[in-house]
Write a protein that holds these residues in place. Sequence first.
Motif, PDB file in Angstrom:
ATOM      1  N   LEU A 189       0.835  -1.198   0.000  1.00 34.81           N
ATOM      2  CA  LEU A 189       0.000   0.000   0.000  1.00 34.81           C
ATOM      3  C   LEU A 189       0.870   1.248   0.000  1.00 34.81           C
ATOM      4  O   LEU A 189       0.591   2.218  -0.713  1.00 34.81           O
ATOM      5  CB  LEU A 189      -0.942  -0.018   1.205  1.00 34.81           C
ATOM      6  CG  LEU A 189      -1.980  -1.144   1.193  1.00 34.81           C
ATOM      7  CD1 LEU A 189      -2.617  -1.291   2.567  1.00 34.81           C
ATOM      8  CD2 LEU A 189      -3.027  -0.913   0.124  1.00 34.81           C
ATOM      9  N   ARG A 190       1.943   1.224   0.791  1.00 36.91           N
ATOM     10  CA  ARG A 190       2.857   2.364   0.838  1.00 36.91           C
ATOM     11  C   ARG A 190       3.449   2.618  -0.547  1.00 36.91           C
ATOM     12  O   ARG A 190       3.485   3.764  -1.016  1.00 36.91           O
ATOM     13  CB  ARG A 190       3.978   2.126   1.863  1.00 36.91           C
ATOM     14  CG  ARG A 190       4.888   3.349   2.045  1.00 36.91           C
ATOM     15  CD  ARG A 190       6.208   2.983   2.700  1.00 36.91           C
ATOM     16  NE  ARG A 190       7.025   2.121   1.865  1.00 36.91           N
ATOM     17  CZ  ARG A 190       7.737   2.525   0.794  1.00 36.91           C
ATOM     18  NH1 ARG A 190       7.711   3.797   0.414  1.00 36.91           N
ATOM     19  NH2 ARG A 190       8.461   1.667   0.101  1.00 36.91           N
ATOM     20  N   VAL A 191       3.879   1.572  -1.210  1.00 36.21           N
ATOM     21  CA  VAL A 191       4.481   1.713  -2.541  1.00 36.21           C
ATOM     22  C   VAL A 191       3.468   2.285  -3.526  1.00 36.21           C
ATOM     23  O   VAL A 191       3.752   3.257  -4.239  1.00 36.21           O
ATOM     24  CB  VAL A 191       5.041   0.357  -3.042  1.00 36.21           C
ATOM     25  CG1 VAL A 191       5.383   0.421  -4.527  1.00 36.21           C
ATOM     26  CG2 VAL A 191       6.258  -0.049  -2.226  1.00 36.21           C
ATOM     27  N   LEU A 192       2.294   1.689  -3.601  1.00 32.74           N
ATOM     28  CA  LEU A 192       1.293   2.145  -4.566  1.00 32.74           C
ATOM     29  C   LEU A 192       0.875   3.587  -4.299  1.00 32.74           C
ATOM     30  O   LEU A 192       0.808   4.410  -5.222  1.00 32.74           O
ATOM     31  CB  LEU A 192       0.080   1.215  -4.554  1.00 32.74           C
ATOM     32  CG  LEU A 192       0.324  -0.162  -5.171  1.00 32.74           C
ATOM     33  CD1 LEU A 192      -0.830  -1.101  -4.850  1.00 32.74           C
ATOM     34  CD2 LEU A 192       0.536  -0.056  -6.672  1.00 32.74           C
ATOM     35  N   ILE A 193       0.611   3.904  -3.049  1.00 28.94           N
ATOM     36  CA  ILE A 193       0.163   5.263  -2.727  1.00 28.94           C
ATOM     37  C   ILE A 193       1.287   6.269  -2.965  1.00 28.94           C
ATOM     38  O   ILE A 193       1.052   7.353  -3.496  1.00 28.94           O
ATOM     39  CB  ILE A 193      -0.403   5.321  -1.301  1.00 28.94           C
ATOM     40  CG1 ILE A 193      -1.736   4.574  -1.278  1.00 28.94           C
ATOM     41  CG2 ILE A 193      -0.567   6.766  -0.826  1.00 28.94           C
ATOM     42  CD1 ILE A 193      -2.318   4.364   0.091  1.00 28.94           C
ATOM     43  N   SER A 194       2.505   5.914  -2.614  1.00 30.89           N
ATOM     44  CA  SER A 194       3.609   6.851  -2.838  1.00 30.89           C
ATOM     45  C   SER A 194       3.842   7.095  -4.327  1.00 30.89           C
ATOM     46  O   SER A 194       4.340   8.155  -4.713  1.00 30.89           O
ATOM     47  CB  SER A 194       4.888   6.369  -2.157  1.00 30.89           C
ATOM     48  OG  SER A 194       5.384   5.204  -2.780  1.00 30.89           O
ATOM     49  N   GLN A 195       3.442   6.138  -5.164  1.00 33.89           N
ATOM     50  CA  GLN A 195       3.546   6.309  -6.611  1.00 33.89           C
ATOM     51  C   GLN A 195       2.255   6.881  -7.213  1.00 33.89           C
ATOM     52  O   GLN A 195       2.120   6.982  -8.428  1.00 33.89           O
ATOM     53  CB  GLN A 195       3.891   4.977  -7.279  1.00 33.89           C
ATOM     54  CG  GLN A 195       5.251   4.449  -6.899  1.00 33.89           C
ATOM     55  CD  GLN A 195       6.353   5.431  -7.240  1.00 33.89           C
ATOM     56  OE1 GLN A 195       6.453   5.894  -8.371  1.00 33.89           O
ATOM     57  NE2 GLN A 195       7.173   5.786  -6.258  1.00 33.89           N
ATOM     58  N   GLN A 196       1.299   7.222  -6.345  1.00 33.23           N
ATOM     59  CA  GLN A 196       0.006   7.794  -6.730  1.00 33.23           C
ATOM     60  C   GLN A 196      -0.746   6.866  -7.680  1.00 33.23           C
ATOM     61  O   GLN A 196      -1.359   7.298  -8.656  1.00 33.23           O
ATOM     62  CB  GLN A 196       0.186   9.190  -7.329  1.00 33.23           C
ATOM     63  CG  GLN A 196       0.821  10.145  -6.353  1.00 33.23           C
ATOM     64  CD  GLN A 196       1.038  11.516  -6.926  1.00 33.23           C
ATOM     65  OE1 GLN A 196       0.400  11.913  -7.891  1.00 33.23           O
ATOM     66  NE2 GLN A 196       1.945  12.262  -6.320  1.00 33.23           N
ATOM     67  N   VAL A 197      -0.723   5.589  -7.356  1.00 30.81           N
ATOM     68  CA  VAL A 197      -1.399   4.565  -8.146  1.00 30.81           C
ATOM     69  C   VAL A 197      -2.544   3.998  -7.319  1.00 30.81           C
ATOM     70  O   VAL A 197      -2.345   3.602  -6.168  1.00 30.81           O
ATOM     71  CB  VAL A 197      -0.423   3.441  -8.548  1.00 30.81           C
ATOM     72  CG1 VAL A 197      -1.150   2.280  -9.203  1.00 30.81           C
ATOM     73  CG2 VAL A 197       0.654   3.993  -9.469  1.00 30.81           C
ATOM     74  N   GLY A 198      -3.742   3.986  -7.898  1.00 26.69           N
ATOM     75  CA  GLY A 198      -4.888   3.386  -7.224  1.00 26.69           C
ATOM     76  C   GLY A 198      -5.379   4.164  -6.013  1.00 26.69           C
ATOM     77  O   GLY A 198      -5.928   3.583  -5.085  1.00 26.69           O
ATOM     78  N   LEU A 199      -5.231   5.468  -6.036  1.00 22.33           N
ATOM     79  CA  LEU A 199      -5.598   6.266  -4.862  1.00 22.33           C
ATOM     80  C   LEU A 199      -7.067   6.111  -4.493  1.00 22.33           C
ATOM     81  O   LEU A 199      -7.393   5.943  -3.309  1.00 22.33           O
ATOM     82  CB  LEU A 199      -5.266   7.739  -5.089  1.00 22.33           C
ATOM     83  CG  LEU A 199      -3.780   8.075  -5.237  1.00 22.33           C
ATOM     84  CD1 LEU A 199      -3.601   9.571  -5.464  1.00 22.33           C
ATOM     85  CD2 LEU A 199      -2.978   7.595  -4.048  1.00 22.33           C
ATOM     86  N   ASP A 200      -7.964   6.166  -5.471  1.00 25.14           N
ATOM     87  CA  ASP A 200      -9.395   6.099  -5.142  1.00 25.14           C
ATOM     88  C   ASP A 200      -9.771   4.817  -4.395  1.00 25.14           C
ATOM     89  O   ASP A 200     -10.456   4.893  -3.381  1.00 25.14           O
ATOM     90  CB  ASP A 200     -10.257   6.283  -6.390  1.00 25.14           C
ATOM     91  CG  ASP A 200     -10.301   7.739  -6.837  1.00 25.14           C
ATOM     92  OD1 ASP A 200     -10.181   8.635  -5.987  1.00 25.14           O
ATOM     93  OD2 ASP A 200     -10.459   7.972  -8.043  1.00 25.14           O
ATOM     94  N   PRO A 201      -9.331   3.649  -4.827  1.00 23.86           N
ATOM     95  CA  PRO A 201      -9.690   2.465  -4.055  1.00 23.86           C
ATOM     96  C   PRO A 201      -8.816   2.237  -2.825  1.00 23.86           C
ATOM     97  O   PRO A 201      -9.264   1.609  -1.853  1.00 23.86           O
ATOM     98  CB  PRO A 201      -9.526   1.311  -5.050  1.00 23.86           C
ATOM     99  CG  PRO A 201      -8.587   1.797  -6.084  1.00 23.86           C
ATOM    100  CD  PRO A 201      -8.776   3.286  -6.148  1.00 23.86           C
ATOM    101  N   LEU A 202      -7.586   2.739  -2.826  1.00 28.15           N
ATOM    102  CA  LEU A 202      -6.662   2.383  -1.746  1.00 28.15           C
ATOM    103  C   LEU A 202      -6.648   3.348  -0.566  1.00 28.15           C
ATOM    104  O   LEU A 202      -6.494   2.914   0.577  1.00 28.15           O
ATOM    105  CB  LEU A 202      -5.243   2.230  -2.305  1.00 28.15           C
ATOM    106  CG  LEU A 202      -5.056   1.107  -3.315  1.00 28.15           C
ATOM    107  CD1 LEU A 202      -3.613   1.067  -3.798  1.00 28.15           C
ATOM    108  CD2 LEU A 202      -5.490  -0.234  -2.751  1.00 28.15           C
ATOM    109  N   VAL A 203      -6.795   4.635  -0.813  1.00 26.01           N
ATOM    110  CA  VAL A 203      -6.705   5.586   0.303  1.00 26.01           C
ATOM    111  C   VAL A 203      -7.767   5.311   1.374  1.00 26.01           C
ATOM    112  O   VAL A 203      -7.433   5.270   2.564  1.00 26.01           O
ATOM    113  CB  VAL A 203      -6.717   7.047  -0.186  1.00 26.01           C
ATOM    114  CG1 VAL A 203      -6.882   8.019   0.974  1.00 26.01           C
ATOM    115  CG2 VAL A 203      -5.429   7.355  -0.951  1.00 26.01           C
TER     116      VAL A 203
END
Length: 134
Positions: free
Chosen positions: A51-65
């Motif tokens: 989750l840290r990797v994806l969010i830090s890369q601004q990938v999948g923000l809508d479902p993951l945040v």
Amino acid sequence: MSESQVNPDDLSVEQIEDNPWGEPPPGSTRLVESVHRLRRRPVRDLEPEDLRVLISQQVGLDPLVPRVLTQLEVDPLLEGDFYPGDVLVAVLKVPAAYWSAHPDQRTRLERVIASVDEPDLKADIETFHAANPM
């Protein structure tokens, strides 16, 4: 189970966004390869570091945040692979436009921030507030 009964946690970011990326380009960095792989993993299987990797890369923000906020509400210092609170720091770096579009999630994040008493995160929190004034 019909399509209308699919649990979103059983879907990947790629499926939720309906945007397959395919394989990473040849010669991609390990980070790019990881992001491509993680986008195809069911959301329920994503670990804090994923989750840290994806969010830090601004990938999948809508479902993951929203999912990460739920975890941070339980453990504000949720840790990926680096240090306690590194997942929160990734969330704090989500662009201001996201928080403007999701004020309810911004409110949740503010409650998480208010519960953090960690001097090492103070600068990241201040930077977030400077970039995202109320």
